[in-house]
Design an enzyme around this catalytic site. Structure first.
Site, PDB file in Angstrom:
ATOM      1  N   ASN A 209       0.846  -1.192   0.000  1.00 52.49           N
ATOM      2  CA  ASN A 209       0.000   0.000   0.000  1.00 52.49           C
ATOM      3  C   ASN A 209       0.883   1.245   0.000  1.00 52.49           C
ATOM      4  O   ASN A 209       2.105   1.136  -0.047  1.00 52.49           O
ATOM      5  CB  ASN A 209      -0.952  -0.018   1.202  1.00 52.49           C
ATOM      6  N   ASP A 278      -4.292  -6.202   4.549  1.00 57.33           N
ATOM      7  CA  ASP A 278      -5.325  -7.067   5.130  1.00 57.33           C
ATOM      8  C   ASP A 278      -5.295  -8.466   4.518  1.00 57.33           C
ATOM      9  O   ASP A 278      -5.763  -9.422   5.114  1.00 57.33           O
ATOM     10  CB  ASP A 278      -6.705  -6.430   4.931  1.00 57.33           C
ATOM     11  N   LYS A 288       9.634 -16.585 -10.640  1.00 56.00           N
ATOM     12  CA  LYS A 288       8.886 -15.452 -11.170  1.00 56.00           C
ATOM     13  C   LYS A 288       7.784 -15.955 -12.106  1.00 56.00           C
ATOM     14  O   LYS A 288       8.049 -16.778 -13.001  1.00 56.00           O
ATOM     15  CB  LYS A 288       9.850 -14.538 -11.937  1.00 56.00           C
ATOM     16  N   PHE A 324      -4.575   3.396  14.723  1.00 55.52           N
ATOM     17  CA  PHE A 324      -4.866   4.396  13.703  1.00 55.52           C
ATOM     18  C   PHE A 324      -6.023   3.860  12.873  1.00 55.52           C
ATOM     19  O   PHE A 324      -6.265   2.655  12.824  1.00 55.52           O
ATOM     20  CB  PHE A 324      -3.649   4.607  12.791  1.00 55.52           C
ATOM     21  N   LYS A 338     -13.840   1.001  15.442  1.00 55.11           N
ATOM     22  CA  LYS A 338     -12.536   0.324  15.607  1.00 55.11           C
ATOM     23  C   LYS A 338     -12.023   0.451  17.047  1.00 55.11           C
ATOM     24  O   LYS A 338     -11.403  -0.467  17.573  1.00 55.11           O
ATOM     25  CB  LYS A 338     -11.509   0.893  14.619  1.00 55.11           C
ATOM     26  N   LYS A 342     -11.490  -3.203  18.650  1.00 56.31           N
ATOM     27  CA  LYS A 342     -10.112  -3.644  18.878  1.00 56.31           C
ATOM     28  C   LYS A 342      -9.652  -3.383  20.317  1.00 56.31           C
ATOM     29  O   LYS A 342      -8.471  -3.518  20.626  1.00 56.31           O
ATOM     30  CB  LYS A 342      -9.174  -2.970  17.869  1.00 56.31           C
TER      31      LYS A 342
HETATM   32  O1  PMT Z   1       3.009   6.065   6.458  1.00 56.82           O
HETATM   33  P1  PMT Z   1       2.456   7.382   5.962  1.00 56.82           P
HETATM   34  O2  PMT Z   1       2.643   7.587   4.471  1.00 56.82           O
HETATM   35  O3  PMT Z   1       2.962   8.540   6.783  1.00 56.82           O
HETATM   36  O4  PMT Z   1       0.868   7.340   6.149  1.00 56.82           O
HETATM   37  C1  PMT Z   1       0.312   7.326   7.426  1.00 56.82           C
HETATM   38  C2  PMT Z   1      -0.856   6.336   7.520  1.00 56.82           C
HETATM   39  C3  PMT Z   1      -1.999   6.834   6.638  1.00 56.82           C
HETATM   40  C4  PMT Z   1      -0.430   4.931   7.074  1.00 56.82           C
HETATM   41  C5  PMT Z   1      -1.264   6.311   9.028  1.00 56.82           C
HETATM   42  O5  PMT Z   1      -1.601   7.612   9.440  1.00 56.82           O
HETATM   43  C6  PMT Z   1      -2.442   5.372   9.269  1.00 56.82           C
HETATM   44  O6  PMT Z   1      -3.598   5.729   9.159  1.00 56.82           O
HETATM   45  N1  PMT Z   1      -2.136   4.082   9.624  1.00 56.82           N
HETATM   46  C7  PMT Z   1      -3.101   3.018   9.749  1.00 56.82           C
HETATM   47  C8  PMT Z   1      -3.460   2.479   8.406  1.00 56.82           C
HETATM   48  C9  PMT Z   1      -4.424   1.312   8.483  1.00 56.82           C
HETATM   49  O7  PMT Z   1      -4.018   0.213   8.233  1.00 56.82           O
HETATM   50  O8  PMT Z   1      -5.627   1.615   8.910  1.00 56.82           O
HETATM   51  P2  PMT Z   1      -6.841   0.529   9.082  1.00 56.82           P
HETATM   52  O9  PMT Z   1      -8.003   1.377   9.338  1.00 56.82           O
HETATM   53  O10 PMT Z   1      -6.828  -0.392   7.909  1.00 56.82           O
HETATM   54  O11 PMT Z   1      -6.423  -0.293  10.356  1.00 56.82           O
HETATM   55  C10 PMT Z   1      -6.790   0.088  11.664  1.00 56.82           C
HETATM   56  C11 PMT Z   1      -5.714  -0.269  12.646  1.00 56.82           C
HETATM   57  O12 PMT Z   1      -5.540  -1.693  12.697  1.00 56.82           O
HETATM   58  C12 PMT Z   1      -4.358   0.321  12.344  1.00 56.82           C
HETATM   59  O13 PMT Z   1      -3.759   0.740  13.548  1.00 56.82           O
HETATM   60  C13 PMT Z   1      -3.572  -0.856  11.748  1.00 56.82           C
HETATM   61  O14 PMT Z   1      -2.164  -0.774  12.036  1.00 56.82           O
HETATM   62  C14 PMT Z   1      -4.204  -2.059  12.427  1.00 56.82           C
HETATM   63  N2  PMT Z   1      -4.214  -3.279  11.621  1.00 56.82           N
HETATM   64  C15 PMT Z   1      -4.928  -3.334  10.468  1.00 56.82           C
HETATM   65  C16 PMT Z   1      -4.987  -4.504   9.740  1.00 56.82           C
HETATM   66  C17 PMT Z   1      -4.297  -5.623  10.214  1.00 56.82           C
HETATM   67  N3  PMT Z   1      -4.316  -6.749   9.543  1.00 56.82           N
HETATM   68  N4  PMT Z   1      -3.599  -5.546  11.362  1.00 56.82           N
HETATM   69  C18 PMT Z   1      -3.552  -4.400  12.071  1.00 56.82           C
HETATM   70  O15 PMT Z   1      -2.909  -4.340  13.119  1.00 56.82           O
END
Ligand code: PMT
Length: 404
Positions: A209, A278, A288, A324, A338, A342
């Site tokens: 991503n 995800d 490859k 986040f 969330k 979580k």
């Molecule tokens: O890295 P940059 O370019 O500075 O950008 C910053 C950012 C946009 C990546 C950052 O600010 C941000 O939003 N990070 C979280 C991105 C994310 O995966 O969001 P989500 O809404 O999909 O996930 C929610 C939370 O669950 C996040 O804390 C994530 O780390 C966590 N997660 C998600 C999926 C997964 N399989 N495991 C997780 O732990």
């Protein structure tokens, strides 16, 4: 709180090394950051750089002579009033004097009388630096509670290769900022995840991503500046490891999960800024995949939700868990969902549809949601955003300690 040099009184002791010219740049940067910088020079330092250089850059009087000011007692007052005392470059000779408490010039006398934290930055020929006598003196300085910044490796003015170069400003500024900060995260062990993960399709291709790691790295850097012990679990990025931070580099979501689980038990504050994929391909091809297979379809399997797992096992009295949320619509509703799902203490919600927030941008605009409040932060740099998030974390830790 924003950790900065503004208004801080910093004394810099300059000794006789060619690296003194580099410190002129440090003084200029500190003065521009609105620090009040007073320079003390030894006689041999003045053979390399003139006091006028430092006076012009700092806008302050430069001190060189113990007896020049009569009864002014500058050797006592300079050290007593300082927020931070830096000795850079520190020669083998000055290090030896400090290790033995000798005070035969204004600099060494002022250090002995100082109340402020003293940071020593050795710079000399590599063989002088590695000599057992110098190393023993440096060990003594550490025992005496001076902080010593290791010199960098490379080619020195004498054309020798080795360890002895004065580090660049970028390598020392966070150490200095930590020394002048309020230290409101002192004693905390902060674990931050940052960047993307890569889920490999074959040796050449992967699913990932747009995360650059900037947000997570800003959090790690500012937490270090505020006194925390910081571990950063990072997916692939081009960013250098912030000074003073322990970095663990990972590739896939599974790797990130393993690293987070390993560091989680010792952590008191966990901030998950990483953008975890995800899904991952059901199969990673060893070879490859050839272009001829035009009809190739990818079967995907869900990755573990690391944050959710951490929420299930967290110690709610000892650990604070921060997530986040990268959202493109219904920001508040998704964030609140969330936070509960979580089992988080705080969530930072950012809009990933705008150019100046979320992925890759240097700025961010976050809404912080916890179980008491919703706080809308302004659109500011990611570093300032990190400080504002840490302010909220400090407030939540304080409420936990002193519930009203
Ligand atoms: O890295 P940059 O370019 O500075 O950008 C910053 C950012 C946009 C990546 C950052 O600010 C941000 O939003 N990070 C979280 C991105 C994310 O995966 O969001 P989500 O809404 O999909 O996930 C929610 C939370 O669950 C996040 O804390 C994530 O780390 C966590 N997660 C998600 C999926 C997964 N399989 N495991 C997780 O732990």
């Amino acid at each position: 709180m924003h950790t900065s040099f503004a208004g801080k009184k910093i004394v810099i002791g300059v000794t006789g090394s060619i690296a003194a010219f580099k410190v002129a740049g440090w003084v200029s940067t500190l003065a521009k950051a609105e620090a009040r910088v007073t320079v003390i020079m030894t006689d041999s330092a003045m053979r390399f750089v003139s006091p006028l250089t430092f006076a012009s850059l700092s806008g302050e009087k430069v001190y060189t002579d113990m007896f020049a000011d009569g009864p002014d007692m500058s050797h006592i007052s300079l050290g007593m009033e300082a927020d931070l005392f830096i000795i850079a470059p520190a020669t083998a000779h000055t290090i030896a004097k400090l290790a033995h408490g000798l005070s035969d010039n204004l600099l060494t006398t002022t250090v002995l009388a100082a109340r402020a934290k003293v940071i020593v930055c050795p710079a000399m020929n590599g063989r002088m630096y590695s000599h057992p006598a110098t190393q023993a003196n440096i060990a003594t300085l550490k025992e005496l509670n001076y902080q010593v910044i290791d010199p960098a490796c490379g080619t020195m003015a004498c054309k020798d290769e080795g360890q002895g170069r004065l580090p660049e400003w970028e390598q020392v500024q966070d150490v200095f900022l930590r020394a002048v900060s309020a230290g409101d995260l002192e004693g905390q062990r902060v674990l931050v995840s940052a960047g993307p993960t890569r889920e490999h399709i074959d040796p050449a291709r992967f699913i990932s991503n747009r995360s650059s790691g900037k947000m997570g790295y800003a959090l790690a850097r500012t937490a270090y500046r505020r006194g925390a012990e910081v571990t950063l679990v990072s997916g692939p990025t081009h960013l250098p490891c912030p000074e003073g931070v322990t970095r663990r580099e990972v590739q896939t979501a599974e790797d990130m999960r393993t690293a987070m689980m390993e560091h989680f038990p010792a952590a008191t504050v966990i901030i998950k800024a990483a953008a975890v994929s995800d899904f991952r391909p059901e199969t990673t091809h060893r070879e490859k995949v050839k272009k001829g297979q035009a009809e190739l379809s990818l079967e995907l399997r869900a990755n573990p939700d690391i944050l959710r797992e951490l929420g299930e096992i967290k110690d709610g009295t000892r650990q604070l868990l921060v997530g986040f949320a990268a959202e493109s619509s219904d920001l508040l509703r998704e964030g609140k969902k969330k936070l509960l799902k979580k089992n988080l203490d705080l969530i930072a919600v950012n809009d990933i549809t705008r150019e100046n927030t979320g992925f890759e941008a240097d700025t961010n605009q976050i809404t912080l949601i916890d179980h008491q409040d919703i706080i809308e932060l302004p659109l500011v740099s990611k570093e300032r955003t990190a400080d504002l998030i840490l302010d909220r974390i400090v407030a939540l830790l304080q409420t936990r300690e002193n519930p009203s």
